[in-house]
Scaffold this motif. Structure first.
Motif, PDB file in Angstrom:
ATOM      1  N   ASP A 220     -23.758  18.909 -12.916  1.00  0.00           N
ATOM      2  CA  ASP A 220     -24.326  18.814 -14.257  1.00  0.00           C
ATOM      3  C   ASP A 220     -25.689  18.157 -14.066  1.00  0.00           C
ATOM      4  O   ASP A 220     -26.122  17.929 -12.931  1.00  0.00           O
ATOM      5  CB  ASP A 220     -23.399  17.964 -15.138  1.00  0.00           C
ATOM      6  CG  ASP A 220     -23.612  18.165 -16.629  1.00  0.00           C
ATOM      7  OD1 ASP A 220     -24.617  18.809 -17.011  1.00  0.00           O
ATOM      8  OD2 ASP A 220     -22.789  17.680 -17.416  1.00  0.00           O
TER       9      ASP A 220
ATOM     10  N   SER B 265     -24.609  19.197 -20.205  1.00  0.00           N
ATOM     11  CA  SER B 265     -23.385  19.775 -20.763  1.00  0.00           C
ATOM     12  C   SER B 265     -23.176  19.320 -22.197  1.00  0.00           C
ATOM     13  O   SER B 265     -22.749  20.097 -23.056  1.00  0.00           O
ATOM     14  CB  SER B 265     -22.175  19.395 -19.901  1.00  0.00           C
ATOM     15  OG  SER B 265     -22.085  17.979 -19.775  1.00  0.00           O
TER      16      SER B 265
ATOM     17  N   ILE C 175     -21.454  23.640 -16.873  1.00  0.00           N
ATOM     18  CA  ILE C 175     -21.272  22.790 -15.704  1.00  0.00           C
ATOM     19  C   ILE C 175     -21.004  23.710 -14.526  1.00  0.00           C
ATOM     20  O   ILE C 175     -20.049  24.501 -14.538  1.00  0.00           O
ATOM     21  CB  ILE C 175     -20.100  21.804 -15.908  1.00  0.00           C
ATOM     22  CG1 ILE C 175     -20.407  20.863 -17.087  1.00  0.00           C
ATOM     23  CG2 ILE C 175     -19.839  20.999 -14.650  1.00  0.00           C
ATOM     24  CD1 ILE C 175     -19.202  20.113 -17.602  1.00  0.00           C
TER      25      ILE C 175
END
Length: 269
Positions: A115, A196, A261
């Motif tokens: 991420d 995210s 992600i």
């Protein structure tokens, strides 16, 4: 009155079947995973609500096998180190060895998940020109909205509130939503947000996407690890194999891809 041979045999068979059914559940090793508020991975675990990506991952791990029973234990970003050292939790997850774990005995397991932490600003302040990407190049003199307890690369991973407030004019909260609202209302110039989470925020707030400028500059790549106590009931190798099992059966993609992600290759897997 004596039992018939058939009745006795039936009882023995029933007892054996019960034993076979009970033994696997008794043999399952309990593994306690610390759940700290880190949206969208874990959302307010102290409230008892199983929301976020971590509960989904735990459910998938438990469905995959019977040797271990993974359970969540509520903790917090600052408290998780103490809970880990005291053995209250066996594992911290979605972590990075650079975030304060250096001097704590641990085993890290590459989760193969990535991420990012990115900068977000108001696209245009009233009466001013539209901002461009160069706005994020220099943080000097800008008011930052940060998540309390997070380790940011621009601040050399120093998460102390006083340090961030003094050196980076930072306001710290426990809510990405609050930090983004501060930016939208002109009370902060830049918020740092997990990519995210920002994707999820835009899905929930379609009307504000055009009001915000998202940086191409990345503060840090979150390459996620699981951090295990050396005395944890599960070894790093065994946990790595379970994660690989979830990659093989598609559960990792199913859980994490909707949040952008990245599920990336794990070296040596």
């Amino acid at each position: 009155m004596m039992s018939s041979p058939i009745r006795t045999a039936s009882r023995l068979l029933l007892a054996a079947l019960v034993a076979l059914w009970v033994l696997p559940s008794q043999a399952a090793q309990l593994v306690r995973i610390g759940a700290a508020h880190f949206p969208p991975y874990t959302v307010r675990p102290e409230s008892g609500a199983d929301t976020g990506l971590l509960p989904q991952l735990v459910e998938a791990l438990n469905a995959l096998q019977n040797d271990y029973q993974f359970v969540l234990v509520p903790t917090s970003i600052p408290r998780r180190f103490g809970d880990f050292k005291q053995g209250r939790i066996d594992m911290a997850i979605f972590e990075n060895p650079a975030w304060g774990w250096k001097d704590i005995p641990h085993i890290d397991v590459d989760m193969g998940l990535e991420d990012a932490e990115i900068f977000v600003a108001q696209r245009q302040r009233e009466g001013h020109a539209v901002r461009q990407q160069d706005y994020f190049a220099d943080l000097t003199g800008k008011r930052l909205a940060l998540f309390s307890g997070y380790h940011y690369e621009f601040a050399n991973f120093n998460a102390e509130a006083q340090y961030l407030a003094k050196n980076y004019n930072a306001t710290l909260t426990y809510s990405h939503d609050s930090n983004l609202l501060m930016v939208l209302r002109g009370r902060a110039d830049i918020a740092l947000v997990t990519r995210s989470y920002l994707n999820d925020y835009f899905l929930r707030n379609l009307n504000v996407a055009n009001e915000l400028l998202v940086s191409e500059r990345i503060d840090q790549i979150y390459h996620h690890y699981a951090i295990l106590r050396p005395a944890a009931p599960i070894s790093g190798e065994a946990f790595g194999k379970l994660l690989q099992g979830l990659r093989d059966n598609g559960q990792m993609l199913k859980i994490f891809e909707p949040y952008k992600i990245a599920v990336v290759p794990v070296p040596g897997s």
